[in-house]
Design a protein around this motif. Sequence first.
Motif, PDB file in Angstrom:
ATOM      1  N   ARG A  76       8.821  -3.823  -3.461  1.00 25.63           N
ATOM      2  CA  ARG A  76       8.454  -2.507  -3.959  1.00 25.63           C
ATOM      3  C   ARG A  76       8.371  -2.448  -5.475  1.00 25.63           C
ATOM      4  O   ARG A  76       7.828  -1.493  -6.027  1.00 25.63           O
ATOM      5  N   ASN A  77       8.948  -3.442  -6.152  1.00 32.40           N
ATOM      6  CA  ASN A  77       8.897  -3.468  -7.614  1.00 32.40           C
ATOM      7  C   ASN A  77       9.051  -4.912  -8.098  1.00 32.40           C
ATOM      8  O   ASN A  77       9.248  -5.832  -7.306  1.00 32.40           O
ATOM      9  N   GLU A  78       8.971  -5.108  -9.394  1.00 34.41           N
ATOM     10  CA  GLU A  78       9.026  -6.447  -9.967  1.00 34.41           C
ATOM     11  C   GLU A  78      10.375  -7.111  -9.700  1.00 34.41           C
ATOM     12  O   GLU A  78      10.449  -8.321  -9.460  1.00 34.41           O
ATOM     13  N   GLU A  79      11.442  -6.334  -9.739  1.00 34.08           N
ATOM     14  CA  GLU A  79      12.766  -6.905  -9.503  1.00 34.08           C
ATOM     15  C   GLU A  79      12.874  -7.392  -8.050  1.00 34.08           C
ATOM     16  O   GLU A  79      13.423  -8.464  -7.785  1.00 34.08           O
TER      17      GLU A  79
ATOM     18  N   LYS B 109       4.993   8.860  -6.122  1.00 39.59           N
ATOM     19  CA  LYS B 109       5.269   8.667  -7.551  1.00 39.59           C
ATOM     20  C   LYS B 109       6.006   7.343  -7.775  1.00 39.59           C
ATOM     21  O   LYS B 109       5.664   6.556  -8.672  1.00 39.59           O
ATOM     22  N   VAL B 110       7.016   7.075  -6.917  1.00 42.83           N
ATOM     23  CA  VAL B 110       7.766   5.823  -7.030  1.00 42.83           C
ATOM     24  C   VAL B 110       6.831   4.636  -6.784  1.00 42.83           C
ATOM     25  O   VAL B 110       6.883   3.623  -7.488  1.00 42.83           O
ATOM     26  N   TYR B 111       5.970   4.771  -5.774  1.00 38.52           N
ATOM     27  CA  TYR B 111       5.030   3.700  -5.453  1.00 38.52           C
ATOM     28  C   TYR B 111       4.120   3.395  -6.642  1.00 38.52           C
ATOM     29  O   TYR B 111       3.922   2.231  -7.009  1.00 38.52           O
ATOM     30  N   MET B 112       3.559   4.445  -7.256  1.00 34.32           N
ATOM     31  CA  MET B 112       2.648   4.257  -8.384  1.00 34.32           C
ATOM     32  C   MET B 112       3.346   3.574  -9.552  1.00 34.32           C
ATOM     33  O   MET B 112       2.805   2.661 -10.178  1.00 34.32           O
ATOM     34  N   GLU B 113       4.576   4.001  -9.833  1.00 35.74           N
ATOM     35  CA  GLU B 113       5.284   3.471 -10.994  1.00 35.74           C
ATOM     36  C   GLU B 113       5.837   2.067 -10.769  1.00 35.74           C
ATOM     37  O   GLU B 113       5.906   1.270 -11.706  1.00 35.74           O
TER      38      GLU B 113
ATOM     39  N   GLY C 228       0.857  -1.179   0.000  1.00 32.43           N
ATOM     40  CA  GLY C 228       0.000   0.000   0.000  1.00 32.43           C
ATOM     41  C   GLY C 228       0.891   1.226   0.000  1.00 32.43           C
ATOM     42  O   GLY C 228       2.058   1.153   0.385  1.00 32.43           O
ATOM     43  N   GLY C 229       0.368   2.343  -0.402  1.00 31.18           N
ATOM     44  CA  GLY C 229       1.159   3.564  -0.484  1.00 31.18           C
ATOM     45  C   GLY C 229       1.582   4.076   0.884  1.00 31.18           C
ATOM     46  O   GLY C 229       1.076   3.627   1.914  1.00 31.18           O
ATOM     47  N   PRO C 230       2.523   5.020   0.928  1.00 35.55           N
ATOM     48  CA  PRO C 230       2.959   5.604   2.199  1.00 35.55           C
ATOM     49  C   PRO C 230       1.787   6.302   2.886  1.00 35.55           C
ATOM     50  O   PRO C 230       1.113   7.125   2.279  1.00 35.55           O
ATOM     51  N   GLY C 231       1.528   5.911   4.137  1.00 33.83           N
ATOM     52  CA  GLY C 231       0.411   6.517   4.856  1.00 33.83           C
ATOM     53  C   GLY C 231      -0.903   5.770   4.688  1.00 33.83           C
ATOM     54  O   GLY C 231      -1.949   6.249   5.141  1.00 33.83           O
ATOM     55  N   SER C 232      -0.875   4.595   4.083  1.00 39.27           N
ATOM     56  CA  SER C 232      -2.126   3.843   3.872  1.00 39.27           C
ATOM     57  C   SER C 232      -2.564   3.075   5.114  1.00 39.27           C
ATOM     58  O   SER C 232      -3.636   2.467   5.113  1.00 39.27           O
ATOM     59  N   GLY C 233      -1.741   3.081   6.168  1.00 37.34           N
ATOM     60  CA  GLY C 233      -2.129   2.435   7.424  1.00 37.34           C
ATOM     61  C   GLY C 233      -1.645   1.012   7.573  1.00 37.34           C
ATOM     62  O   GLY C 233      -2.148   0.273   8.426  1.00 37.34           O
ATOM     63  N   LYS C 234      -0.659   0.614   6.774  1.00 40.25           N
ATOM     64  CA  LYS C 234      -0.169  -0.759   6.819  1.00 40.25           C
ATOM     65  C   LYS C 234       0.347  -1.141   8.210  1.00 40.25           C
ATOM     66  O   LYS C 234       0.037  -2.213   8.717  1.00 40.25           O
ATOM     67  N   GLY C 235       1.147  -0.248   8.809  1.00 40.69           N
ATOM     68  CA  GLY C 235       1.748  -0.571  10.095  1.00 40.69           C
ATOM     69  C   GLY C 235       0.723  -0.789  11.188  1.00 40.69           C
ATOM     70  O   GLY C 235       0.838  -1.729  11.991  1.00 40.69           O
ATOM     71  N   THR C 236      -0.291   0.052  11.236  1.00 36.46           N
ATOM     72  CA  THR C 236      -1.357  -0.081  12.235  1.00 36.46           C
ATOM     73  C   THR C 236      -2.075  -1.413  12.094  1.00 36.46           C
ATOM     74  O   THR C 236      -2.316  -2.122  13.079  1.00 36.46           O
ATOM     75  N   GLN C 237      -2.411  -1.771  10.873  1.00 38.81           N
ATOM     76  CA  GLN C 237      -3.139  -3.022  10.654  1.00 38.81           C
ATOM     77  C   GLN C 237      -2.249  -4.235  10.890  1.00 38.81           C
ATOM     78  O   GLN C 237      -2.723  -5.277  11.367  1.00 38.81           O
TER      79      GLN C 237
END
Length: 211
Positions: A109-112, A162-166, A29-38
Amino acid sequence: MATVVDSANKEANERTLANKNFTVVFVLGGPGSGKGTQCANIVQHFGYSHLSAGDLLRAEMKSGSENGFMIQDMIKEGKIVPSEVTIKLLERAMLESGNDKFLIDGFPRNEENRAAFEAVTGIEPKFILFFECSEEEMQRRLLSRNQGREDDNIETIKKRFKVYMESSLPVIEYYKAKGKVRKIDAARPILEVFEAVRGCFPRGNIKVNQL
């Protein structure tokens, strides 16, 4: 001689991971999407160990190692840290945890990253928890939190998104094609989000004291 020893140690670690019956869930999930809390809620209710790629990287930065300085520079630029660096940190944390169930938060974070993790560890994730949230909401959350993190300023937040989206969305598409993505609406209140998250985990995995 040191190179031979290092190589042998690396091969031994890979064999150890491949031979263990680890369950891995990638949390994206993107930065700030709440991953850590969940993730904290999942740890409490389902007995997983939470491995945050970001936390492991920040701890390495604070260690003062050569890798730590390199990681710091890349994060300031909103760039992706090399796969081998993050995988090495994840491997070490998994082997030292004493657990066999892991939430890996913010990686791949990416395909690689994805291909390297599966190739090096021999582990394919059980499923992917994808926390979907708008850029505006994630930006609001990041700017309002008070954690003293130097990567929480407006310019760096925009670079990170931007990095997350790409980079990250192609990973999600890859696992979606394999039927492994569990998408969560992360814009909702925390308790509502966790109710959706609970439905992704088999009831048999709930800790007895949480029933």
